[in-house]
Motif scaffolding. Sequence first.
Motif, short mmCIF file in Angstrom:
data_model
loop_
_atom_site.label_atom_id
_atom_site.label_comp_id
_atom_site.label_asym_id
_atom_site.label_seq_id
_atom_site.Cartn_x
_atom_site.Cartn_y
_atom_site.Cartn_z
N LYS A 44 -52.17 -33.03 106.71
CA LYS A 44 -52.07 -32.62 105.64
C LYS A 44 -51.67 -30.65 105.40
O LYS A 44 -51.37 -30.78 104.20
CB LYS A 44 -53.88 -32.15 105.56
N THR A 45 -52.33 -30.34 106.88
CA THR A 45 -51.30 -28.53 106.62
C THR A 45 -49.85 -29.23 106.65
O THR A 45 -49.56 -28.36 105.70
CB THR A 45 -52.08 -27.92 107.74
N THR A 46 -49.27 -29.77 106.73
CA THR A 46 -48.34 -30.17 107.89
C THR A 46 -47.68 -30.22 106.42
O THR A 46 -46.06 -29.36 105.97
CB THR A 46 -47.56 -31.35 108.38
N PHE A 86 -54.46 -20.07 103.41
CA PHE A 86 -54.37 -21.20 104.72
C PHE A 86 -56.05 -21.47 105.56
O PHE A 86 -57.15 -21.28 105.43
CB PHE A 86 -53.83 -19.75 106.01
N GLN A 87 -56.14 -21.89 106.48
CA GLN A 87 -56.75 -23.29 107.12
C GLN A 87 -57.71 -22.31 107.73
O GLN A 87 -58.36 -22.06 108.21
CB GLN A 87 -56.37 -24.18 107.62
N ASN A 88 -56.79 -21.46 108.59
CA ASN A 88 -57.38 -20.29 108.91
C ASN A 88 -56.99 -18.94 108.29
O ASN A 88 -56.39 -18.61 108.77
CB ASN A 88 -56.64 -20.39 111.04
N LEU A 177 -54.72 -24.91 98.60
CA LEU A 177 -55.70 -24.41 99.52
C LEU A 177 -56.09 -24.57 100.35
O LEU A 177 -56.33 -26.58 100.29
CB LEU A 177 -57.05 -24.88 98.14
N ASP A 178 -56.05 -24.97 101.51
CA ASP A 178 -56.31 -25.30 102.43
C ASP A 178 -57.35 -24.98 103.31
O ASP A 178 -58.10 -24.03 103.79
CB ASP A 178 -55.17 -25.51 104.15
N GLU A 179 -58.52 -26.36 103.22
CA GLU A 179 -59.56 -26.23 103.45
C GLU A 179 -60.86 -24.81 102.43
O GLU A 179 -60.82 -24.42 103.82
CB GLU A 179 -59.94 -26.19 104.71
N PRO A 180 -60.68 -24.66 101.74
CA PRO A 180 -60.88 -23.32 101.52
C PRO A 180 -62.82 -23.86 101.48
O PRO A 180 -62.73 -22.21 101.46
CB PRO A 180 -61.36 -23.70 99.95
#
Length: 274
Positions: A44-46, A86-88, A177-180
């Motif tokens: 997913k993030t990739t 970002f996820q982080n 949106l990566d894991e909001p």
Amino acid sequence: MPETLLSVRDLDMSFGGVQALSQVSFAVPAGRITAVIGPNGAGKTTAINCISGVYRPRGGRVVFNGHTINGQAPHVLARQGLTRTFQNLQVFANLSVLENVMVGLHAVTGRGFVSAMLRLPAQRAEERRIRQQAREALEFLGLQDSASLPAGQLSYGDRKRVELARALVAKPKLVLLDEPVAGLNPAETEDMGQALLAVRQQGVTLVLVEHDMSLVMRVSDQVVVLHFGRKIAQGDPQSIQRHPEVLRTYLGGRDEPIPGLDMDPAPPQEAARA
Ligand SMILES: Nc1ncnc2c1ncn2[C@@H]1O[C@H](COP(=O)(O)OP(=O)(O)OP(=O)(O)O)[C@@H](O)[C@H]1O
Ligand SMILES: [Mg+2]
């Protein structure tokens, strides 16, 4: 049918021996929320990184707003109306909340803080515009009272919204949106869900990577499911909840069903009455 704002065609990405994405294709309709889900390591993030210019994909095409954008730098894409979170969490703890959001406009205007420091008249006027626009983005997310605080003093949930405000401030067409809601409590998750629906209401297209299935099912218009770098399903939230391969992926080998992906069980009181 809304037009397609983003399409990903036969996307391939690998890291050393790891095939992170294999022939992944999907289309993102304008003005809608598309969720990308899948287990840890699914790619997913990739995928977000390949779309947002962090990585150049090994193969395939990313087409945004009619143009192929493979490998274009994130700040170039921001100018074209594509931003991300970002996820982080990436929030500058020592900058004020307002300054954190202004960063999203400096990226687009091409002027950094240094040139702003020179304070030529035209730049002063632009700086005022940037401040005003950043204030409006904060107000939209209910953060106006925290504008002058160092961002590091805010709760994690509020910092996630600061990052969203930064992604929105330049009025993008598409936000990734990566894991909001990762790490947020239920009340903060609810607030974020409302915020995402309000963003869609403004006509902004969203791609949402999330593990929180009840949020995904509540806000998304379509869901793309990745597993080991491949797309295994795509459809509306209801059909995805019943998709045999998705159920196998999520439930196979687990003792506990994934919350929200439990095929709409009857509420407890009705189950008791039945
Ligand atoms: N920069 C990298 N270098 C090497 N391997 C990577 C890199 N980024 C991702 N990978 C690998 O690619 C695969 C997909 O990772 P990715 O981060 O895209 O998964 P994800 O779906 O976002 O997972 P999560 O839900 O845990 O965030 C994993 O096997 C991961 O270890
Ligand atoms: Mg990820």
